[in-house]
Design a protein around this motif. Structure first.
Motif, PDB file in Angstrom:
ATOM      1  N   ARG A 122       0.817  -1.218   0.000  1.00 21.15           N
ATOM      2  CA  ARG A 122       0.000   0.000   0.000  1.00 21.15           C
ATOM      3  C   ARG A 122       0.854   1.275   0.000  1.00 21.15           C
ATOM      4  N   TYR A 123       1.892   1.292   0.821  1.00 22.28           N
ATOM      5  CA  TYR A 123       2.774   2.454   0.912  1.00 22.28           C
ATOM      6  C   TYR A 123       4.217   2.005   0.722  1.00 22.28           C
ATOM      7  N   ALA A 124       5.054   2.936   0.329  1.00 21.39           N
ATOM      8  CA  ALA A 124       6.460   2.619   0.055  1.00 21.39           C
ATOM      9  C   ALA A 124       7.302   2.514   1.326  1.00 21.39           C
ATOM     10  N   SER A 125       6.774   3.046   2.445  1.00 24.47           N
ATOM     11  CA  SER A 125       7.553   3.028   3.689  1.00 24.47           C
ATOM     12  C   SER A 125       6.613   2.985   4.880  1.00 24.47           C
ATOM     13  N   HIS A 158       6.305   5.133   7.029  1.00 27.48           N
ATOM     14  CA  HIS A 158       5.766   6.472   7.255  1.00 27.48           C
ATOM     15  C   HIS A 158       4.393   6.651   6.632  1.00 27.48           C
ATOM     16  N   GLY A 159       4.174   6.035   5.483  1.00 27.86           N
ATOM     17  CA  GLY A 159       2.851   6.095   4.851  1.00 27.86           C
ATOM     18  C   GLY A 159       1.795   5.453   5.715  1.00 27.86           C
ATOM     19  N   TYR A 160       2.139   4.340   6.327  1.00 30.04           N
ATOM     20  CA  TYR A 160       1.207   3.652   7.231  1.00 30.04           C
ATOM     21  C   TYR A 160       0.937   4.502   8.465  1.00 30.04           C
ATOM     22  N   SER A 217      -1.443   7.419   7.507  1.00 32.22           N
ATOM     23  CA  SER A 217      -2.785   6.895   7.298  1.00 32.22           C
ATOM     24  C   SER A 217      -3.463   6.557   8.619  1.00 32.22           C
TER      25      SER A 217
END
Length: 84
Positions: free
Chosen positions: A61-64, A66-68, A71
């Protein structure tokens, strides 16, 4: 030491050890960040749990991590404050 990218690739293959390594790498720093963004300890713990659950269930879903985090924090903030 494995890179985050390698860990995410292994998590995609449902390697639980890779998730444990990612958790060990980020749990403390994510917790500290969450204490600055959320006021309730219960919400902090639930958000932390949600981050790693999302990584496990959808590692692409995310590249790292940090995206999680972003969100999960947005979701936690959009929910009503707990009563009591």
């Amino acid at each position: 030491m494995r890179t985050d990218e390698e860990l995410f690739q292994q998590i995609e293959l449902k390697n639980r050890y890779a998730l444990e390594l990612l958790y060990d790498r980020y749990e403390k720093s994510l917790y500290l960040l969450l204490t600055r963004m959320l006021s309730d300890e219960r919400r902090i713990q639930l958000t932390l749990k949600q981050i790693f659950h999302d990584v496990w269930t959808n590692p692409k879903r995310y590249a790292s991590i940090h995206g999680y985090l972003i969100s999960a924090v947005k979701q936690a903030r959009s929910q009503r404050e707990p009563v009591g």
